[in-house]
Design a protein around this motif. Structure first.
Motif, mmCIF file in Angstrom:
data_model
loop_
_atom_site.group_PDB
_atom_site.id
_atom_site.type_symbol
_atom_site.label_atom_id
_atom_site.label_comp_id
_atom_site.label_asym_id
_atom_site.label_seq_id
_atom_site.Cartn_x
_atom_site.Cartn_y
_atom_site.Cartn_z
ATOM 1 N N ASP A 133 1.010 -1.276 -0.076
ATOM 2 C CA ASP A 133 -0.058 0.009 0.135
ATOM 3 C C ASP A 133 0.913 1.279 0.111
ATOM 4 O OD1 ASP A 133 -2.303 1.737 0.317
ATOM 5 O OD2 ASP A 133 -2.408 1.591 2.524
ATOM 6 N N LYS A 183 0.673 4.871 1.744
ATOM 7 C CA LYS A 183 -0.077 5.680 2.736
ATOM 8 C C LYS A 183 -0.120 7.277 2.467
ATOM 9 C CE LYS A 183 -1.482 3.097 6.443
ATOM 10 N NZ LYS A 183 -0.546 1.659 6.619
ATOM 11 N N GLY A 201 -5.648 6.902 4.275
ATOM 12 C CA GLY A 201 -6.043 5.562 4.315
ATOM 13 C C GLY A 201 -5.326 4.681 3.349
ATOM 14 N N TYR A 224 -4.768 -9.127 9.292
ATOM 15 C CA TYR A 224 -3.975 -8.373 8.305
ATOM 16 C C TYR A 224 -2.774 -7.854 9.063
ATOM 17 C CZ TYR A 224 -3.417 -3.403 6.307
ATOM 18 O OH TYR A 224 -3.166 -2.494 5.688
ATOM 19 N N ASN A 254 -4.229 -5.653 11.691
ATOM 20 C CA ASN A 254 -5.635 -5.203 11.595
ATOM 21 C C ASN A 254 -6.589 -6.424 11.683
ATOM 22 O OD1 ASN A 254 -5.267 -2.302 11.354
ATOM 23 N ND2 ASN A 254 -4.325 -2.770 9.415
ATOM 24 N N ARG A 314 -9.468 -6.769 9.785
ATOM 25 C CA ARG A 314 -10.196 -6.986 8.666
ATOM 26 C C ARG A 314 -9.651 -6.634 7.155
ATOM 27 N NH1 ARG A 314 -8.243 -1.884 7.251
ATOM 28 N NH2 ARG A 314 -7.525 -0.896 8.926
ATOM 29 N N PHE A 315 -10.056 -6.877 6.348
ATOM 30 C CA PHE A 315 -9.421 -6.480 5.079
ATOM 31 C C PHE A 315 -8.596 -5.226 4.938
ATOM 32 C CE2 PHE A 315 -11.643 -9.918 2.742
ATOM 33 C CZ PHE A 315 -10.403 -10.788 2.460
ATOM 34 N N GLY A 316 -7.614 -4.924 4.202
ATOM 35 C CA GLY A 316 -7.021 -3.711 3.951
ATOM 36 C C GLY A 316 -7.853 -2.959 2.781
ATOM 37 N N ASP A 317 -7.823 -1.639 3.004
ATOM 38 C CA ASP A 317 -8.597 -0.879 1.823
ATOM 39 C C ASP A 317 -7.234 0.090 1.531
ATOM 40 O OD1 ASP A 317 -9.674 0.898 0.228
ATOM 41 O OD2 ASP A 317 -11.341 1.163 1.752
ATOM 42 N N PRO A 318 -6.779 0.057 0.332
ATOM 43 C CA PRO A 318 -7.051 -0.569 -0.955
ATOM 44 C C PRO A 318 -6.607 -2.300 -1.121
ATOM 45 C CG PRO A 318 -5.065 0.711 -1.376
ATOM 46 C CD PRO A 318 -5.484 0.920 0.203
ATOM 47 N N GLU A 319 -5.689 -2.607 -0.250
ATOM 48 C CA GLU A 319 -5.144 -4.047 -0.470
ATOM 49 C C GLU A 319 -6.291 -5.055 -1.047
ATOM 50 O OE1 GLU A 319 -4.599 -2.039 2.056
ATOM 51 O OE2 GLU A 319 -2.659 -2.694 3.214
HETATM 52 N N1 GLY Z 1 -4.202 0.098 3.817
HETATM 53 C C1 GLY Z 1 -4.566 0.501 5.115
HETATM 54 C C2 GLY Z 1 -5.867 -0.064 5.813
HETATM 55 O O1 GLY Z 1 -6.732 -0.765 5.221
HETATM 56 O O2 GLY Z 1 -5.665 0.106 7.005
#
Ligand code: GLY
Ligand code: AMP
Length: 446
Positions: free
Chosen positions: A222, A224, A236, A283, A299, A301-306
């Motif tokens: 990612d 940041k 994010g 994550y 984390n 939950r899934f990463g956003d954008p990953e």
């Molecule tokens: N890609 C960072 C996040 O989802 O926390």
């Protein structure tokens, strides 16, 4: 492999962002299930893919639960972290709705940095930087000095990635670090984590967990920072890529194995400590450093954008995987990935994240959707078209044989998007990737 059940599968995806659009998109591809969505806004990308969208605060647990019950939802995929920390899974499971996402207690893996650091220490999971948790200022300055001032200061709770301050970036000297600790501690009940500043290359290694077994996903990187060249404020995440060989250009096989092992050991530690199944995404945010890999954070939950890179190259039916996670049979599930690279770039309103323009239109009508997939984030559908709401607007994702080819596909299509938008042109380019490879090589081999 199990065949997807065909009766009475009502799946809700919780959350309204691009991450949730990607999840719904993937579930809808092969699914015999009926899909629902619940979140704070109507995501125009999700609208055509689901039976119904419920609008509401995803942390208002009783409301979400009631809505799901009324629709006879049987399974919930929880997208963001806030509902996990609010105990949505506990409430849904109490009523027999199976969830992909940990209970409130286990979601502390993300919602409390001290919880995670202490758990990993107790079970001797490798990869943690030096750290200390403080509830008062006593000892803070000495600890910072003992790390030669190369520290990172983090509030203990959920920060949306924005409460962390790093020496040399948001902090310039020891006094700044102490002052920030004092500021955080002055909030009632706040705890602060001070840890060693790691030098290296960050990557995300996410795994799907059924409580006992893990399926590791390809690593993703990612970006940041808001601006090209890793400049500007933290966001994010402005974009991400994954490689055709399911490694990353700067990682060794040993790095990936070490990161996977840390996720495995952490899952074992959770099971041993709490005697409870952690179902959902683990994550790991990792840093490849001089002598291996370190864990920056987890984390839940899934990463956003990953997630968009992952869904774009995932070949296996996500409903089938969902079933295996819930049944605790992920070890019997063969998850297949396309041997291709992916690049995801967010287009954001000009000025994001500090002073974004808002309520301005964005036109994607000219985009060739055979070449890229669009995942909608902070956009509304109005009678005159799509309008940006101020945050990350639309993720543009391409899959190709190489990162470079996918990057070019994304760039070509972003040129066709009309509006006051910005995106990072450098994500996924050979120039930026080579910089990362060289940086880590120099760190490791001089
Ligand atoms: N890609 C960072 C996040 O989802 O926390
Ligand atoms: P987090 O909220 O823990 O993801 O931290 C946000 C960002 O701060 C990470 O993505 C890293 O870029 C940086 N960061 C966090 N912890 C460290 C660390 N120990 N050393 C260096 N950078 C860090």
């Amino acid at each position: 492999m199990l065949t997807p059940p065909t009766v009475n599968m009502n799946i809700v995806v919780i959350g309204s962002g691009a991450r949730e659009h990607a999840l719904v998109w993937k579930l809808a591809q092969h699914s015999t299930a009926t899909l629902y969505n619940y979140g704070p806004t109507t995501n125009p990308g999700i609208v055509p893919l689901v039976q119904e969208i419920g609008i509401g605060d995803v942390t208002a647990v009783a409301d979400v639960v009631q809505w799901c019950q009324e629709r006879q939802v049987t399974i919930a995929w929880i997208g963001p972290e806030a509902p996990l920390a609010a105990g949505l899974v506990d409430a849904l499971e109490g009523l027999g709705i199976s969830c992909i996402g940990p209970t409130k207690k286990l979601a502390q893996l993300e919602s409390s940095k001290s919880f995670t650091r202490q758990l990993l220490q107790k079970y001797q999971v490798p990869g943690s930087p030096q750290y200390q948790v403080f509830t008062t200022l006593a000892g803070v300055e000495d600890f910072i000095r003992s790390l030669n001032d190369a520290v990172v200061v983090k509030p203990d709770g959920l920060t949306g990635g924005k409460g962390v301050r790093v020496m040399g970036e948001q902090l310039q000297q020891r006094a700044d670090a102490v002052a920030y600790c004092a500021e955080l501690l002055s909030h009632h009940g706040q705890r602060v984590v001070v840890e060693e500043k790691l030098i290296g290359q960050e990557f995300s290694l996410m795994s799907m967990a059924d409580g006992k077994n893990l399926v590791h996903l390809p690593p993703v990187q990612d970006h940041k920072r808001a601006l090209n060249g890793d400049l500007g404020s933290n966001t994010g995440g402005m974009g991400s890529y994954s490689a055709a060989n399911h490694s990353l250009p700067f990682l060794t096989a040993a790095d990936i194995a070490a990161a996977q092992r840390i996720n495995e050991r952490t899952l074992e530690a959770i099971e041993e400590e709490f005697h409870e199944r952690y179902k959902g995404i683990m994550y790991g945010g990792f840093m490849a450093v001089r002598d291996g890999v370190r864990l920056i954070e987890y984390n839940a939950r899934f990463g956003d954008p990953e997630v968009m890179n992952i869904m774009a190259v995932l070949d296996t039916d996500l409903v089938t995987i969902t079933d295996h996670i819930l049944n605790g049979t992920l070890d019997q599930c063969t998850v297949q990935w396309r041997p291709q690279a992916s690049v995801c770039k967010y287009v954001v309103p000009v000025g994001y994240p500090d002073q974004p323009v808002s309520n301005v239109s964005i036109d994607v009508g000219q985009v060739d959707t055979a070449s890229v997939q669009l995942f909608y984030g902070a956009v509304d559908q109005t009678t005159t078209g799509l309008v940006m709401k101020g945050s990350r607007a639309i993720a543009v994702v391409a899959v190709a044989d190489t990162i470079t080819a996918a990057e070019q596909q994304v760039e070509q299509q972003i040129q066709r998007i009309i509006g006051p938008i910005y995106h990072r042109a450098d994500i996924g380019t050979a120039a930026l990737i080579n910089q990362r490879v060289t940086m880590l090589k120099q760190l490791r081999h001089g």
